[in-house]
Structures are given as structure tokens and as C-alpha cells.
Design a protein around this motif. Structure first.
Motif, mmCIF file in Angstrom:
data_model
loop_
_atom_site.group_PDB
_atom_site.id
_atom_site.type_symbol
_atom_site.label_atom_id
_atom_site.label_comp_id
_atom_site.label_asym_id
_atom_site.label_seq_id
_atom_site.Cartn_x
_atom_site.Cartn_y
_atom_site.Cartn_z
ATOM 1 N N LEU A 18 1.770 -10.062 13.959
ATOM 2 C CA LEU A 18 1.078 -10.710 12.843
ATOM 3 C C LEU A 18 -0.403 -10.325 12.780
ATOM 4 O O LEU A 18 -1.024 -10.402 11.721
ATOM 5 C CB LEU A 18 1.211 -12.232 12.953
ATOM 6 N N ALA A 19 -0.970 -9.903 13.927
ATOM 7 C CA ALA A 19 -2.382 -9.523 13.937
ATOM 8 C C ALA A 19 -2.620 -8.255 13.120
ATOM 9 O O ALA A 19 -3.727 -8.030 12.624
ATOM 10 C CB ALA A 19 -2.858 -9.321 15.377
ATOM 11 N N TRP A 20 -1.590 -7.402 13.006
ATOM 12 C CA TRP A 20 -1.751 -6.159 12.251
ATOM 13 C C TRP A 20 -1.697 -6.403 10.740
ATOM 14 O O TRP A 20 -2.213 -5.591 9.962
ATOM 15 C CB TRP A 20 -0.641 -5.171 12.613
ATOM 16 N N VAL A 21 -1.032 -7.480 10.312
ATOM 17 C CA VAL A 21 -0.729 -7.670 8.894
ATOM 18 C C VAL A 21 -1.973 -7.673 8.013
ATOM 19 O O VAL A 21 -2.053 -6.896 7.049
ATOM 20 C CB VAL A 21 0.116 -8.945 8.690
ATOM 21 N N PRO A 22 -2.992 -8.528 8.294
ATOM 22 C CA PRO A 22 -4.155 -8.524 7.393
ATOM 23 C C PRO A 22 -4.878 -7.194 7.361
ATOM 24 O O PRO A 22 -5.386 -6.775 6.325
ATOM 25 C CB PRO A 22 -5.050 -9.644 7.971
ATOM 26 N N LEU A 23 -4.913 -6.517 8.516
ATOM 27 C CA LEU A 23 -5.587 -5.219 8.572
ATOM 28 C C LEU A 23 -4.847 -4.184 7.722
ATOM 29 O O LEU A 23 -5.471 -3.421 6.974
ATOM 30 C CB LEU A 23 -5.665 -4.755 10.029
ATOM 31 N N PHE A 24 -3.515 -4.166 7.826
ATOM 32 C CA PHE A 24 -2.729 -3.190 7.070
ATOM 33 C C PHE A 24 -2.811 -3.469 5.564
ATOM 34 O O PHE A 24 -2.837 -2.546 4.753
ATOM 35 C CB PHE A 24 -1.269 -3.211 7.535
ATOM 36 N N ILE A 25 -2.838 -4.763 5.217
ATOM 37 C CA ILE A 25 -2.969 -5.107 3.789
ATOM 38 C C ILE A 25 -4.339 -4.670 3.277
ATOM 39 O O ILE A 25 -4.481 -4.157 2.165
ATOM 40 C CB ILE A 25 -2.765 -6.624 3.593
ATOM 41 N N LEU A 26 -5.383 -4.839 4.130
ATOM 42 C CA LEU A 26 -6.731 -4.417 3.749
ATOM 43 C C LEU A 26 -6.797 -2.904 3.565
ATOM 44 O O LEU A 26 -7.421 -2.399 2.635
ATOM 45 C CB LEU A 26 -7.721 -4.874 4.819
ATOM 46 N N TRP A 27 -6.160 -2.181 4.460
ATOM 47 C CA TRP A 27 -6.231 -0.718 4.415
ATOM 48 C C TRP A 27 -5.329 -0.115 3.333
ATOM 49 O O TRP A 27 -5.713 0.807 2.632
ATOM 50 C CB TRP A 27 -5.814 -0.144 5.765
ATOM 51 N N PHE A 28 -4.099 -0.639 3.247
ATOM 52 C CA PHE A 28 -3.087 0.018 2.403
ATOM 53 C C PHE A 28 -2.632 -0.837 1.221
ATOM 54 O O PHE A 28 -1.691 -0.464 0.533
ATOM 55 C CB PHE A 28 -1.865 0.400 3.259
ATOM 56 N N GLN A 29 -3.286 -1.990 1.007
ATOM 57 C CA GLN A 29 -2.928 -2.907 -0.084
ATOM 58 C C GLN A 29 -1.523 -3.489 0.151
ATOM 59 O O GLN A 29 -0.823 -3.104 1.068
ATOM 60 C CB GLN A 29 -3.000 -2.210 -1.442
ATOM 61 N N ILE A 30 -1.150 -4.420 -0.732
ATOM 62 C CA ILE A 30 0.180 -5.042 -0.613
ATOM 63 C C ILE A 30 1.176 -4.140 -1.329
ATOM 64 O O ILE A 30 1.383 -4.253 -2.525
ATOM 65 C CB ILE A 30 0.183 -6.462 -1.218
ATOM 66 N N GLY A 31 1.744 -3.246 -0.616
ATOM 67 C CA GLY A 31 2.735 -2.332 -1.188
ATOM 68 C C GLY A 31 3.707 -1.894 -0.108
ATOM 69 O O GLY A 31 3.701 -2.434 1.005
ATOM 70 N N GLU A 32 4.509 -0.926 -0.428
ATOM 71 C CA GLU A 32 5.510 -0.479 0.534
ATOM 72 C C GLU A 32 4.881 0.210 1.740
ATOM 73 O O GLU A 32 5.393 0.141 2.850
ATOM 74 C CB GLU A 32 6.506 0.458 -0.156
ATOM 75 N N THR A 33 3.747 0.898 1.513
ATOM 76 C CA THR A 33 3.127 1.652 2.609
ATOM 77 C C THR A 33 2.757 0.741 3.776
ATOM 78 O O THR A 33 3.055 1.045 4.938
ATOM 79 C CB THR A 33 1.866 2.373 2.100
ATOM 80 N N SER A 34 2.091 -0.374 3.483
ATOM 81 C CA SER A 34 1.670 -1.281 4.556
ATOM 82 C C SER A 34 2.877 -1.862 5.290
ATOM 83 O O SER A 34 2.849 -2.019 6.518
ATOM 84 C CB SER A 34 0.800 -2.402 3.986
ATOM 85 N N LYS A 35 3.937 -2.156 4.559
ATOM 86 C CA LYS A 35 5.132 -2.752 5.197
ATOM 87 C C LYS A 35 5.824 -1.727 6.096
ATOM 88 O O LYS A 35 6.204 -2.029 7.238
ATOM 89 C CB LYS A 35 6.100 -3.254 4.128
ATOM 90 N N VAL A 36 5.999 -0.520 5.587
ATOM 91 C CA VAL A 36 6.678 0.521 6.375
ATOM 92 C C VAL A 36 5.858 0.861 7.622
ATOM 93 O O VAL A 36 6.413 1.026 8.718
ATOM 94 C CB VAL A 36 6.906 1.774 5.503
ATOM 95 N N LEU A 37 4.536 0.934 7.472
ATOM 96 C CA LEU A 37 3.685 1.241 8.635
ATOM 97 C C LEU A 37 3.739 0.125 9.675
ATOM 98 O O LEU A 37 3.740 0.392 10.875
ATOM 99 C CB LEU A 37 2.246 1.469 8.172
ATOM 100 N N LEU A 38 3.780 -1.113 9.210
ATOM 101 C CA LEU A 38 3.867 -2.238 10.159
ATOM 102 C C LEU A 38 5.169 -2.165 10.958
ATOM 103 O O LEU A 38 5.185 -2.364 12.175
ATOM 104 C CB LEU A 38 3.785 -3.564 9.402
ATOM 105 N N ILE A 39 6.265 -1.867 10.282
ATOM 106 C CA ILE A 39 7.556 -1.736 10.976
ATOM 107 C C ILE A 39 7.526 -0.547 11.933
ATOM 108 O O ILE A 39 8.037 -0.622 13.067
ATOM 109 C CB ILE A 39 8.687 -1.579 9.938
ATOM 110 N N ALA A 40 6.889 0.548 11.499
ATOM 111 C CA ALA A 40 6.794 1.728 12.366
ATOM 112 C C ALA A 40 6.027 1.409 13.648
ATOM 113 O O ALA A 40 6.375 1.916 14.727
ATOM 114 C CB ALA A 40 6.114 2.865 11.607
#
Length: 250
Positions: free
Chosen positions: A101-123
Motif C-alpha cells: 500500500l505504501a507504493w500506491v500513492p507514489l505510483f498514482i502520483l507518477w503514472f496517474q490513475i490508469g492501467e500503467t500504475s496498476k500493472v507496475l504495482l502488480i509487477a
């Protein structure tokens, strides 16, 4: 064997249904299994369920492939090279302790709320078990096998291809199964934090509409899909490692 492995889940479901019927579990807190099944059927007949399942499967599949590809690259470097291990392993061990969960806000900040942030988080979730297992698998290769390769004059690349990688394959396949399991956990975090479709989004819908049946239906679907995908990997593992002489269990 299938009947035996199904015995405990069937008993748990029967007990759960009975306790709901006699009022021990309140429907607004924990609905009966039959209610959950009916909710899944209703969602399927409505047509919305297939969209949620397909987008979640896509995210897990894409994140799994990306995480495995990067993990294999760094796992080989850290496993085969002492310098590579010193360069990368301490950093990855530190990152491994960070909660998903700590990665989520950072990934949303970097990659916006889209498929990219979700796929990267899973990766990210898939990466660590695969990386650790392939590196430890290479480190655990029997030194005598490598020496035999040297005696037969195999080129270092040939020793890696014909001796080290096959010997590390069991650990690698174990890492794949662990990585897939974490991928399913991370997709929940990704879809809860910012999504308009997916089984994780369905969990949020159930929470916001005070519908425990929808929440439980989502959890059951996660469990079923996770089990099916793990079973596929287990079959691949069994066929790939058919040469292994394991113990015979009674």
C-alpha cells in the motif's frame, strides 16, 4: 484425490450454511454461501461480472509478465556475478520490506490513475519472490556439477545454459508461483485505491452499498481465479520437473 481435497472445503461450507440458517451469523454481517453464489449468478446474468473479471485478469497477467521479466534479468545478474549481487541485492532487500500500500500513492502520483500504475504495482509484487528464488537457485547449484562441466571443457555460457539454469529451475518455478500469489494480492490494492472496474473495485462497491454479499462474492472470485492460475503453474512445474526424483508420499 479430488474428492479428498474437496472434503474440508465442503464441510466448512456446510457448517457455514447451517450456522447462517440457525441465525448464528447475521445476513448483514456474513451472508450464507447460497446467497453469495446467487449474487455471483446475478452479476454474471447482468453481464457486469465478465468485464470485472477480464480487466482484473489482464492486470494480473500483464504485471506478472513484466515482474517476471525484470526479476529474471536481475536474478541472473545477482546470481551469476558477485559484483552484481553486491550492487543490486542490498537495494532490493530494502525495497522488499516496503508494504504494497505504501507504493500506491507514489505510483498514482507518477503514472496517474490508469492501467500503467496498476500493472507496475502488480509487477513490483511479482518481482521479489521470483528474483529471490532464481538468485538462491543459482547459488544452490551443486559445485561438483559445475566442476564436471569444466572438466568436459564446456564454455562458461554453455555451463550456464546446460548446468546452472536447469539446476536452478525448481527454485525459479517456486518463485513464479509465489510471485503469482503476490500479484493477486497487489491487484486488490491497485484496484481498491483507484479504479472504476475490476474485482477490487467490486469490493469497494460492496462496502459503499453495505452489501456483504457483493464483498464476499468478490473475495470468492479472487480465491477461485487465484487457485486456477496457480494450478496451471503447478502443472507447468510438474511437466518441467518430471526428471526430478522426489520422495514418494503415502
Amino acid at each position: 484425490m479430488v474428492a479428498l481435497s474437496s472434503a474440508v472445503p465442503v464441510l466448512v461450507l456446510a457448517l457455514w450454511q447451517f450456522l447462517c440458517a440457525v441465525g448464528v451469523f447475521k445476513p448483514y454481517l456474513l451472508p450464507a454461501p447460497t446467497v453469495i453464489v446467487q449474487t455471483i449468478i446475478d452479476l454474471a446474468e447482468d453481464g457486469a461480472l465478465w468485464g470485472h473479471i477480464s480487466i482484473t485478469l489482464f492486470r494480473v497477467f500483464a504485471g506478472f509478465l513484466l515482474g517476471v521479466a525484470v526479476a529474471v534479468l536481475f536474478g541472473l545478474v545477482a546470481g551469476l556475478s558477485k559484483t552484481g549481487e553486491v550492487l543490486f541485492d542490498p537495494m532490493f532487500q530494502a525495497f522488499r520490506s516496503i508494504p504494497s500500500l505504501a507504493w500506491v500513492p507514489l505510483f498514482i502520483l507518477w503514472f496517474q490513475i490508469g492501467e500503467t500504475s496498476k500493472v507496475l504495482l502488480i509487477a513490483v509484487g511479482v518481482f521479489f519472490p521470483v528474483y529471490l528464488n532464481i538468485m538462491s537457485g543459482i547459488h544452490g547449484v551443486d559445485r561438483k556439477l559445475v566442476e564436471v562441466g569444466k572438466i568436459y571443457g564446456l564454455h562458461p555460457i554453455e555451463r550456464i545454459r546446460r548446468i546452472i539454469l536447469p539446476a536452478a529451475m525448481p527454485a525459479f518455478l517456486t518463485g513464479l508461483r509465489g510471485g503469482l500469489g503476490l500479484g493477486w494480492m497487489f491487484v486488490v490494492a491497485a484496484e481498491i485505491m483507484g479504479s472504476s472496474q475490476g474485482l477490487g473495485y467490486l469490493l469497494v462497491v460492496g462496502q459503499n452499498t453495505y452489501s456483504p454479499a457483493v464483498v464476499m462474492a468478490s473475495i470468492v472470485l479472487f480465491a477461485v481465479l487465484g487457485k486456477v492460475t496457480d494450478a496451471l503453474l503447478k502443472q507447468i512445474e510438474k511437466k518441467t520437473l518430471h526428471w526430478q526424483d522426489g520422495i514418494q508420499r503415502g
